[in-house]
Motif scaffolding. Structure first.
Motif, short mmCIF file in Angstrom:
data_model
loop_
_atom_site.label_atom_id
_atom_site.label_comp_id
_atom_site.label_asym_id
_atom_site.label_seq_id
_atom_site.Cartn_x
_atom_site.Cartn_y
_atom_site.Cartn_z
N LEU A 130 0.85 -1.09 0.05
CA LEU A 130 -0.13 0.09 -0.08
C LEU A 130 0.81 1.12 0.11
CD1 LEU A 130 -3.05 -1.17 2.30
CD2 LEU A 130 -3.00 -0.76 0.16
N SER A 131 1.97 1.11 0.85
CA SER A 131 2.94 2.55 0.69
C SER A 131 3.36 2.67 -0.77
CB SER A 131 4.14 2.33 1.63
OG SER A 131 3.57 2.23 3.11
N ASP A 132 3.82 1.66 -1.37
CA ASP A 132 4.25 1.71 -2.91
C ASP A 132 3.20 2.31 -3.78
OD1 ASP A 132 6.63 0.62 -2.04
OD2 ASP A 132 6.44 -1.37 -2.87
N GLN A 133 2.04 1.81 -3.38
CA GLN A 133 0.91 2.38 -4.19
C GLN A 133 0.64 3.90 -3.93
OE1 GLN A 133 -2.53 -0.32 -3.51
NE2 GLN A 133 -2.43 -0.85 -5.62
N ILE A 134 0.73 4.31 -2.82
CA ILE A 134 0.45 5.87 -2.30
C ILE A 134 1.74 6.49 -2.92
CG2 ILE A 134 0.95 7.28 -0.17
CD1 ILE A 134 -0.64 5.10 1.41
N ASN A 135 2.88 5.97 -3.05
CA ASN A 135 4.14 6.88 -3.51
C ASN A 135 3.84 6.86 -4.99
OD1 ASN A 135 5.42 7.46 -1.21
ND2 ASN A 135 6.62 5.29 -1.15
N ASP A 136 3.46 5.73 -5.70
CA ASP A 136 3.19 5.79 -7.05
C ASP A 136 1.93 6.69 -7.36
OD1 ASP A 136 5.02 3.86 -7.45
OD2 ASP A 136 3.45 2.16 -7.92
N LEU A 137 0.99 6.88 -6.76
CA LEU A 137 -0.09 7.84 -6.89
C LEU A 137 0.54 9.48 -6.54
CD1 LEU A 137 -3.11 6.11 -5.19
CD2 LEU A 137 -2.75 6.65 -7.78
N LYS A 138 1.20 9.65 -5.51
CA LYS A 138 1.92 10.92 -5.34
C LYS A 138 2.66 11.37 -6.59
CE LYS A 138 2.37 10.82 -0.43
NZ LYS A 138 3.69 10.82 0.85
N ASN A 139 3.33 10.49 -6.93
CA ASN A 139 4.49 10.77 -8.19
C ASN A 139 3.40 10.99 -9.34
OD1 ASN A 139 6.86 10.48 -6.76
ND2 ASN A 139 7.09 8.40 -7.49
N TYR A 140 2.41 10.35 -9.59
CA TYR A 140 1.80 10.61 -10.94
C TYR A 140 1.13 11.86 -10.60
CZ TYR A 140 -2.47 10.13 -13.71
OH TYR A 140 -3.34 10.60 -14.55
N TYR A 141 0.45 12.13 -9.64
CA TYR A 141 -0.16 13.63 -9.29
C TYR A 141 0.61 14.74 -9.20
CZ TYR A 141 -4.58 11.03 -9.12
OH TYR A 141 -5.62 10.44 -9.26
N ASN A 142 1.89 14.37 -8.89
CA ASN A 142 2.79 15.54 -8.92
C ASN A 142 3.32 15.83 -10.20
OD1 ASN A 142 2.98 16.12 -6.15
ND2 ASN A 142 4.60 14.53 -5.92
N ASN A 143 3.45 14.90 -11.23
CA ASN A 143 3.74 15.02 -12.27
C ASN A 143 2.51 15.60 -13.13
OD1 ASN A 143 6.42 13.76 -12.32
ND2 ASN A 143 5.52 11.77 -12.85
N GLU A 144 1.43 15.25 -12.75
CA GLU A 144 0.19 15.83 -13.61
C GLU A 144 0.04 17.20 -13.14
OE1 GLU A 144 -2.34 14.78 -15.75
OE2 GLU A 144 -0.73 13.44 -16.06
N LEU A 145 0.36 17.75 -11.90
CA LEU A 145 0.25 19.03 -11.40
C LEU A 145 1.43 19.82 -12.07
CD1 LEU A 145 -0.84 20.98 -9.14
CD2 LEU A 145 0.62 20.30 -7.65
N SER A 146 2.67 19.48 -12.28
CA SER A 146 3.79 20.07 -12.81
C SER A 146 3.46 20.30 -14.39
CB SER A 146 5.01 19.15 -12.98
OG SER A 146 5.70 19.01 -11.61
N SER A 147 2.72 19.37 -15.01
CA SER A 147 2.37 19.57 -16.48
C SER A 147 1.37 20.53 -16.60
CB SER A 147 1.94 18.00 -17.08
OG SER A 147 1.28 18.33 -18.15
N LEU A 148 0.37 20.75 -15.68
CA LEU A 148 -0.81 21.50 -15.42
C LEU A 148 -0.17 23.02 -15.43
CD1 LEU A 148 -3.50 20.01 -13.75
CD2 LEU A 148 -3.54 20.40 -16.01
N ARG A 149 0.84 23.05 -14.28
CA ARG A 149 1.58 24.58 -14.38
C ARG A 149 2.08 24.79 -15.53
NH1 ARG A 149 3.65 22.88 -8.12
NH2 ARG A 149 1.65 23.50 -7.09
N CYS A 150 3.04 23.89 -16.11
CA CYS A 150 3.57 24.43 -17.26
C CYS A 150 2.56 24.87 -18.44
CB CYS A 150 4.57 23.21 -17.74
SG CYS A 150 6.00 23.06 -17.03
N ARG A 151 1.58 24.38 -18.54
CA ARG A 151 0.64 24.80 -19.50
C ARG A 151 -0.06 26.11 -19.11
NH1 ARG A 151 -3.15 19.72 -19.92
NH2 ARG A 151 -1.39 18.07 -19.61
#
Length: 168
Positions: free
Chosen positions: A144-165
């Motif tokens: 579950l910790s690995d899944q949480i970390n994967d989700l954090k990374n995914y949403y951080n990347n999405e957030l960065s992508s949105l900020r760039c746009r």
């Protein structure tokens, strides 16, 4: 293939034994061309490969296979047979028509799952002695910790992508 004769608790009539596998009929079928009776799995192979009755060589087709006479089916259905899991400790003998239901519910079924009283996880009964609640729970927490970390990374990347746009 039929049922082993030794599994039945009463004497077995020769009329209930398949002439091909030499076991008690399982899903018996009758040949309309000659009235011989066999286990379906036994005669099915012969119809496909040879197209003749193995006892009298009468020509047969798949359409010549029908249910065994009702008296055979009725007699078989009430014969008592030992449980499939007798080697695991089951001492029950049940009517043949209730064997499948017993098999599904037998407490000696080697793949039967029971709930661990400590962690409430379903564990296959035969593996209960190897079951370790602490290791199991630790592995689940790690997963579950690995899944949480994967989700954090995914949403951080999405957030960065949105900020760039938004900046462009």
């Amino acid at each position: 293939m039929g049922y082993e004769i030794e599994r039945f608790i009463s004497e077995i009539s020769d009329n209930l034994i398949c002439k091909l596998c030499h076991k008690v009929y399982d899903n018996p079928k009758s040949l309309t061309s000659c009235d011989h009776i066999f286990c379906f799995s036994c005669i099915e192979k012969i119809v496909i490969n040879e197209n003749c009755c193995p006892l009298d060589h009468t020509l047969i087709e798949s359409s010549c296979i029908e249910e065994a006479p009702p008296f055979i089916l009725d007699y078989l259905s009430v014969m008592k047979i030992k449980c499939d899991f007798s080697e695991h400790g089951c001492r029950e003998s049940v009517p043949l028509n209730r064997l499948l239901l017993h098999r599904l519910n037998c407490e000696f079924h080697p793949e039967r799952k029971i709930k661990c009283t400590n962690c409430e996880v379903d564990v296959e009964k035969y593996r209960l002695s190897d079951h370790n609640c602490i290791n199991l729970l630790k592995n689940k927490i790690d997963f579950l910790s690995d899944q949480i970390n994967d989700l954090k990374n995914y949403y951080n990347n999405e957030l960065s992508s949105l900020r760039c746009r938004l900046e462009n």
